[in-house]
Design an enzyme around this catalytic site. Structure first.
Site, PDB file in Angstrom:
ATOM      1  N   TYR A 299       0.879  -1.184   0.047  1.00 57.52           N
ATOM      2  CA  TYR A 299      -0.095  -0.028  -0.023  1.00 57.52           C
ATOM      3  C   TYR A 299       0.975   1.295  -0.042  1.00 57.52           C
ATOM      4  O   TYR A 299       1.902   1.470   0.775  1.00 57.52           O
ATOM      5  CB  TYR A 299      -1.014   0.089   1.302  1.00 57.52           C
ATOM      6  CG  TYR A 299      -2.074   1.110   1.072  1.00 57.52           C
ATOM      7  CD1 TYR A 299      -2.743   1.149  -0.049  1.00 57.52           C
ATOM      8  CD2 TYR A 299      -2.065   1.906   2.244  1.00 57.52           C
ATOM      9  CE1 TYR A 299      -3.734   2.130  -0.015  1.00 57.52           C
ATOM     10  CE2 TYR A 299      -3.162   3.151   2.122  1.00 57.52           C
ATOM     11  CZ  TYR A 299      -4.009   3.253   0.961  1.00 57.52           C
ATOM     12  OH  TYR A 299      -5.070   3.871   0.922  1.00 57.52           O
ATOM     13  N   HIS A 345       0.966   0.614   8.466  1.00 55.25           N
ATOM     14  CA  HIS A 345       1.155  -0.047   7.106  1.00 55.25           C
ATOM     15  C   HIS A 345       2.827  -0.029   7.152  1.00 55.25           C
ATOM     16  O   HIS A 345       3.382   0.730   7.874  1.00 55.25           O
ATOM     17  CB  HIS A 345       0.631   0.587   5.997  1.00 55.25           C
ATOM     18  CG  HIS A 345      -0.712   1.139   5.908  1.00 55.25           C
ATOM     19  ND1 HIS A 345      -1.946   0.173   6.158  1.00 55.25           N
ATOM     20  CD2 HIS A 345      -1.568   2.436   5.940  1.00 55.25           C
ATOM     21  CE1 HIS A 345      -2.817   0.732   6.289  1.00 55.25           C
ATOM     22  NE2 HIS A 345      -2.582   2.097   6.150  1.00 55.25           N
TER      23      HIS A 345
END
Length: 708
Positions: A299, A345
């Site tokens: 991501y 993340h």
């Protein structure tokens, strides 16, 4: 067989997920957000704890109907938009619409779109994170309050259609203040002196004068230079000291959003918006032929340099196989994120190291390949050994004058084997300079002295990359907003880009002055950074979103009321009086702003509504005469109905000359014609085209040279 529905926000992502989920899973896309605040009203009930009024986005009703239908046929619904605040808000809005059709709803998220990550995301699917939703909702309401309250203020003081963004206006402020620094900067003269010496083997080398009588010095003019040079020539010189040391250069951490956008701008000349679009495509999946769609990177909206242990192990195995044990550090490399990082993340990295850019180049578009190559090599380099240099520093002394010569030699390339930063003229390890073998106290012959004049330079204008770096350093914006901030101020024509540098337009400076003079606290860098931290605390469940909005709105309302009292006074500062007389009523004409730039209007408005075009240096951008021989007009900047800029003759419609390319006030070096236009070329760089002889004139930083 039970059926399950998985809803993502992008149709491209559905193709990749189908590879990993069985036939009993149906994949659908919401095509992004399905609900938003209304376009034509505030959409926020301020007196009712800032309750937002969400409406279905035009064109999304059929999509919602389809999602409801599929949800009613499924045992369970998995909501799997991107794993960030925006994705969480999308999931929440979808859930609100389909929960009557199927109340069995779970939130699934994937940091990377690989089989393991997708199956694990489905397995671990839970409830929607309302803290994330509230953080996104608070940002949206803040931006709506500022936009809907201050934009009309700009309409009344400058012209209708302008807008003020809460964070974008701070970025505009940074650019305007930098431009003011440049304009106020007073350049100062100084000189450097380079000496060429010869050793006993008649080998020559250069050294820089660094001290006079043990002190730092500053030579400010030609007279001082001449006196110093004459004195230096009278002295004898010997090697005072020789220092040899080994220096290491460690690799950089893998990319986060801001560093990817910065490097992509510097190395590939991609805008932040383009970078994020390409990264999204790589994340959602690229069709690799027989293997089908594959998500190639993790991501891309992240502020963490954390990497999963499994990914590190895969990278280390690949490095050992491909480059050998010498390139593999003994210990695993781990990097520390910034204190403000959310760590939600991983860093941006390739999902599969075996898919090297060379192996899959035939499946990627040209720009996709460039960006993937950048991400891939940066991650691989982050797990490799450091580069080693031998650095030699020699100091030469001559009766109070100290010269220094430095040379470096790369002994082991390490991570530079796969990834190298752009050359930095201040990095001595990157200077390819060698010294002859010297001994301490060795006598040297002075061969030549070369003085060089310099002038101090103002701070550089921001590029898109350096602006993002400054925003991040000041805590302005977050990974999901950098590209939007930089793009918006250009789309609004507050800032324009010339030779990769961001310059405020005249309109941008007027808007900035009005905002800073009347709303100094609101558009303060520190205040905006504090609001970002408030949003982070809401996401972490530490602050109540309604209380944050109340704390913001009460002083904001008072400031706005005070500004409204001065509105007419402020408006007068945006208008300029002229000596030109209205040909209809005899009153003086004044310069006003409109959506197409400046124009002349009668000062007796609304009694007299006479207007005229305004000819000034901005409209006549280059003071260039029309290239048509029989025309006496000049070139002006115009806009199409859709707002696209083109350049045409001021004598239109008598003369219909027009070009999309920006005219530049330079003479062609081939034929001498004074009408050149700027042509953009990603392959060979920008150049100036002569419309008379069609010759291409190459651009450098400070001059034009004939293109080879």
């Amino acid at each position: 067989m039970d059926k399950y529905l998985v809803i993502v926000e992008s149709p491209a992502k559905t193709k990749t997920l189908k590879r990993f989920l069985g036939k009993n899973y149906t994949l659908e896309s919401s095509w992004g957000h399905v609900k938003n605040l209304p376009r034509k009203s505030l959409g926020v009930e301020v007196e009712e704890n800032f309750k937002p009024e969400y409406v279905i986005i035009p064109g999304r009703k059929k999509i919602i109907q389809k999602l409801k239908k599929e949800a009613s046929k499924s045992k369970k619904v998995y909501l799997a938009p991107d794993p960030d605040r925006e994705g969480e808000a999308i999931a929440w809005h979808i859930a609100e619409e389909i929960k009557k059709s199927n109340p069995h709803i779970a939130r699934a998220s994937f940091n990377e779109i690989t089989r393991e990550a997708v199956l694990d995301g489905i397995k671990r699917a839970g409830s929607i994170d309302m803290n994330k939703v509230n953080a996104q909702q608070t940002r949206r309401i803040l931006d709506r309050l500022v936009g809907y309250k201050i934009s009309p203020f700009l309409w009344k003081t400058v012209y209708r259609g302008l807008s003020a963004g809460r964070v974008q206006s701070v970025a505009l402020r940074m650019i305007c203040e930098r431009e003011e620094e440049i304009e106020k900067f007073v350049s100062q003269e100084y000189w450097s002196i380079t000496a060429w010496f010869e050793n006993k083997k008649r080998e020559s080398f250069s050294a820089e004068l660094v001290k006079i009588k043990g002190e730092d010095f500053k030579i400010e003019n030609q007279t001082q230079v001449d006196n110093t040079l004459e004195d230096i020539k009278q002295k004898g010189y010997e090697v005072k000291s020789i220092k040899r040391e080994k220096r290491i250069r460690n690799p950089y951490p893998p990319f986060i959003t801001s560093t990817l956008e910065q490097d992509s701008a510097r190395k590939l000349n991609f805008s932040p918006k383009k970078t994020m679009l390409l990264a999204q495509q790589l994340y959602e999946g690229i069709d690799l032929g027989k293997e089908g769609p594959v998500g190639l990177v993790t991501y891309m909206r992240t502020d963490s340099v954390r990497v999963a242990d499994s990914a590190i192990k895969t990278a280390r195995d690949f490095i050992q196989r491909t480059y050998g044990t010498n390139y593999l550090p003994t210990e695993i490399r781990r990097y520390k994120s910034r204190k403000t990082a959310q760590e939600a993340h991983e860093a941006i990295r390739p999902t599969y190291v075996e898919y090297s850019p060379e192996n899959i180049r035939n499946y990627l578009a040209k720009d996709q390949l460039k960006l993937y190559h950048l991400i891939y090599n940066r991650f691989l380099a982050s797990q490799m050994k450091e580069a080693l240099y031998d650095v030699t520093t020699v100091e030469i002394e001559g009766d109070g004058y100290t010269f220094r010569a430095t040379a470096s030699e790369l002994r082991f390339d390490g991570f530079l084997r796969v990834y190298e930063e752009l050359k930095d003229e201040n990095n001595e390890e990157e200077k390819d300079k060698k010294l002859p073998i010297l001994e301490e106290k060795e006598r040297l012959n002075l061969l030549e002295l070369k003085p060089q004049q310099h002038f101090t330079k103002p701070p550089p204008r921001f590029s898109e990359a350096s602006l993002i770096k400054e925003l991040e350093a000041n805590g302005i914006g977050r990974p999901s907003t950098y590209a939007l901030i930089v793009g918006t101020i250009q789309e609004r024509r507050y800032v324009e880009k010339e030779r990769r540098k961001l310059l405020p337009t005249e309109l941008g400076r007027i808007v900035n002055r009005i905002l800073i003079d009347n709303f100094p606290e609101l558009f303060d860098i520190g205040f905006t950074a504090e609001m970002e931290e408030e949003l982070d605390r809401i996401e972490e469940g530490k602050d109540d979103w309604v209380e944050v909005l109340k704390d913001f709105y009460t002083p904001f309302k008072s400031i706005l009321e005070e500004a409204e009292k001065k509105r007419h006074e402020i408006k007068n500062t945006t208008q300029e009086k002229t000596d030109e007389v209205c040909d209809k009523c005899g009153n003086h004409m004044i310069i006003k702003w409109g959506k197409h730039g400046k124009f002349l209007a009668c000062s007796a408005f609304p009694g007299c509504k006479n207007t005229k075009p305004y000819k000034n240096e901005k409209i006549s951008i280059t003071e260039i005469s029309c290239p048509n021989k029989e025309c006496a007009g000049f070139i002006v900047e115009r806009r199409t109905r859709k707002g696209k800029i083109f350049y045409g003759c001021s004598s239109y419609p008598k003369c219909d000359f027009a070009t999309w390319d920006k005219p530049v006030k330079e003479n062609c070096l081939q034929c001498g014609a004074n009408f050149l236009v700027l042509k953009r070329s990603k392959k060979n760089g920008d150049y100036l085209l002569c419309l008379k002889c069609k010759h291409e004139n190459r651009i450098t930083e400070d001059k034009i040279v004939i293109k080879d």
